[in-house]
Enzyme design. Structure first.
Site, PDB file in Angstrom:
ATOM      1  N   LEU A  58       3.252   0.721   5.807  1.00 21.82           N
ATOM      2  CA  LEU A  58       3.195  -0.091   4.916  1.00 21.82           C
ATOM      3  C   LEU A  58       2.504   0.452   3.502  1.00 21.82           C
ATOM      4  O   LEU A  58       1.517   1.221   3.635  1.00 21.82           O
ATOM      5  CB  LEU A  58       1.914  -1.162   5.369  1.00 21.82           C
ATOM      6  CG  LEU A  58       2.148  -2.167   6.535  1.00 21.82           C
ATOM      7  CD1 LEU A  58       0.812  -3.155   6.952  1.00 21.82           C
ATOM      8  CD2 LEU A  58       3.248  -3.159   6.117  1.00 21.82           C
ATOM      9  N   ASP A  59       3.039  -0.167   2.729  1.00 23.08           N
ATOM     10  CA  ASP A  59       2.576   0.449   1.178  1.00 23.08           C
ATOM     11  C   ASP A  59       1.123   0.318   1.183  1.00 23.08           C
ATOM     12  O   ASP A  59       0.331  -0.655   1.757  1.00 23.08           O
ATOM     13  CB  ASP A  59       3.215  -0.316   0.018  1.00 23.08           C
ATOM     14  CG  ASP A  59       4.676  -0.042   0.227  1.00 23.08           C
ATOM     15  OD1 ASP A  59       5.065   0.993   0.703  1.00 23.08           O
ATOM     16  OD2 ASP A  59       5.358  -0.527  -0.570  1.00 23.08           O
ATOM     17  N   ARG A  60       0.507   1.007   0.307  1.00 23.13           N
ATOM     18  CA  ARG A  60      -0.940   1.053   0.184  1.00 23.13           C
ATOM     19  C   ARG A  60      -1.450  -0.519  -0.413  1.00 23.13           C
ATOM     20  O   ARG A  60      -2.438  -0.894   0.302  1.00 23.13           O
ATOM     21  CB  ARG A  60      -1.474   2.071  -0.973  1.00 23.13           C
ATOM     22  CG  ARG A  60      -2.870   1.976  -1.184  1.00 23.13           C
ATOM     23  CD  ARG A  60      -3.184   3.069  -2.273  1.00 23.13           C
ATOM     24  NE  ARG A  60      -4.787   3.086  -2.328  1.00 23.13           N
ATOM     25  CZ  ARG A  60      -5.270   4.242  -3.164  1.00 23.13           C
ATOM     26  NH1 ARG A  60      -4.519   5.205  -3.591  1.00 23.13           N
ATOM     27  NH2 ARG A  60      -6.475   4.293  -3.108  1.00 23.13           N
ATOM     28  N   THR A  88       0.179  -3.387   0.048  1.00 24.90           N
ATOM     29  CA  THR A  88       0.258  -4.408   1.335  1.00 24.90           C
ATOM     30  C   THR A  88      -0.822  -4.480   2.265  1.00 24.90           C
ATOM     31  O   THR A  88      -1.141  -3.427   2.862  1.00 24.90           O
ATOM     32  CB  THR A  88       1.637  -4.017   1.720  1.00 24.90           C
ATOM     33  OG1 THR A  88       2.530  -3.789   0.610  1.00 24.90           O
ATOM     34  CG2 THR A  88       2.248  -5.158   2.611  1.00 24.90           C
ATOM     35  N   HIS A  92       9.608   0.165  -0.641  1.00 29.32           N
ATOM     36  CA  HIS A  92       9.479  -0.733  -1.605  1.00 29.32           C
ATOM     37  C   HIS A  92      10.496  -1.651  -1.860  1.00 29.32           C
ATOM     38  O   HIS A  92      10.788  -2.490  -2.751  1.00 29.32           O
ATOM     39  CB  HIS A  92       9.166  -0.390  -3.171  1.00 29.32           C
ATOM     40  CG  HIS A  92       8.016   0.679  -3.199  1.00 29.32           C
ATOM     41  ND1 HIS A  92       7.949   1.408  -4.370  1.00 29.32           N
ATOM     42  CD2 HIS A  92       7.030   0.750  -2.235  1.00 29.32           C
ATOM     43  CE1 HIS A  92       6.856   2.221  -4.475  1.00 29.32           C
ATOM     44  NE2 HIS A  92       6.207   1.920  -2.853  1.00 29.32           N
TER      45      HIS A  92
END
Length: 245
Positions: free
Chosen positions: A60-62, A64, A167
């Site tokens: 998971l992106d930072r 998110t 992304h």
């Protein structure tokens, strides 16, 4: 690192898997982009696992928040990772975006790889197919002039990525001119600033709410769910309550 105040909330655990809710702002693991960071979801998950190694099977992106799955042994990690790559794991995200989206749709828009190492940014990168389905859950119009209109419109949408590009959801929503609120890289600065000022903090309005997979050992369907954290729910107050009016 303060393991007493572990920011991860355990959602599910069995002998093979550990699922947690990751808050926005926490990196999953060490990255060349954020060399100075010392706190990672991986370390906190290991603390939940009695200090034993855990193995991330996706990312998971930072910025998110939401459901994050770890395997508790390398074989399970390999099996689940292969299922992810094969598109056999379904993911659901919740997002607040600028404008009123269509009721539903599919974004079929290939994306160029984004290397983590900044030194490779200028080099030629492969373009890969990328597919996202979406469904609109709610709309709102607030009496605030942010761009050139006297009011501003937003949608609450569910997003279902069918591929796993970096992304992907943020880039796909920008592609259809409905960028996600709080997205510093692909969003609209004026809207991001308005929400940060109104709610006292800026955050990416993207949350992973559900992960459905076939259990790698038992073969049963496993649905891992987590409601968005409070910072996300606060922003949803701009939408009319269900049944209102």
């Amino acid at each position: 690192m303060d393991y007493q105040n572990n920011p991860l909330m355990e959602i599910y655990r069995d002998p093979w898997l550990l699922a947690v809710h990751k808050p926005a702002g926490l990196l999953v693991h060490r990255s060349p982009i954020d060399k100075h960071e010392t706190e990672f979801a991986l370390q906190y998950a290991r603390a939940l696992n009695g200090g034993e190694h855990v193995y991330p099977v996706h990312r998971l992106d930072r910025p998110t928040s939401g459901v994050l799955l770890f395997a508790r042994d390398p074989d399970t990690a390999r099996t689940v990772g292969q299922a992810m790559m094969a598109g056999e794991v379904s993911k659901t995200y919740l997002a607040v975006v600028r404008g009123w989206t269509p009721e539903s749709g599919t974004i079929d828009h290939p994306l160029k790889d984004e290397p983590e190492d900044r030194r490779l940014r200028g080099t030629e990168q492969p373009v890969r197919e990328a597919l996202t389905h979406y469904r609109r859950l709610a709309t709102t119009e607030i009496p605030v002039e942010i761009e050139r209109y006297p009011t501003s419109r937003y949608s609450l949408v569910e997003l279902y990525p069918k591929t796993g590009r970096k992304h992907q959801l943020r880039r796909h929503m920008k592609h259809i001119n409905h960028p996600i609120i709080g997205d510093a890289n692909h969003g609209r600065g004026r809207h991001n600033r308005y929400f940060a000022e109104r709610f006292g903090q800026g955050r990416l309005m993207l949350a992973a709410t559900e992960l459905v997979l076939t259990h790698p050992v038992t073969g049963e369907e496993l649905a891992l769910k987590a409601p968005p954290e409070q910072s996300f729910m606060d922003v949803l107050s701009i939408f009319p309550s269900p049944g209102a009016g």
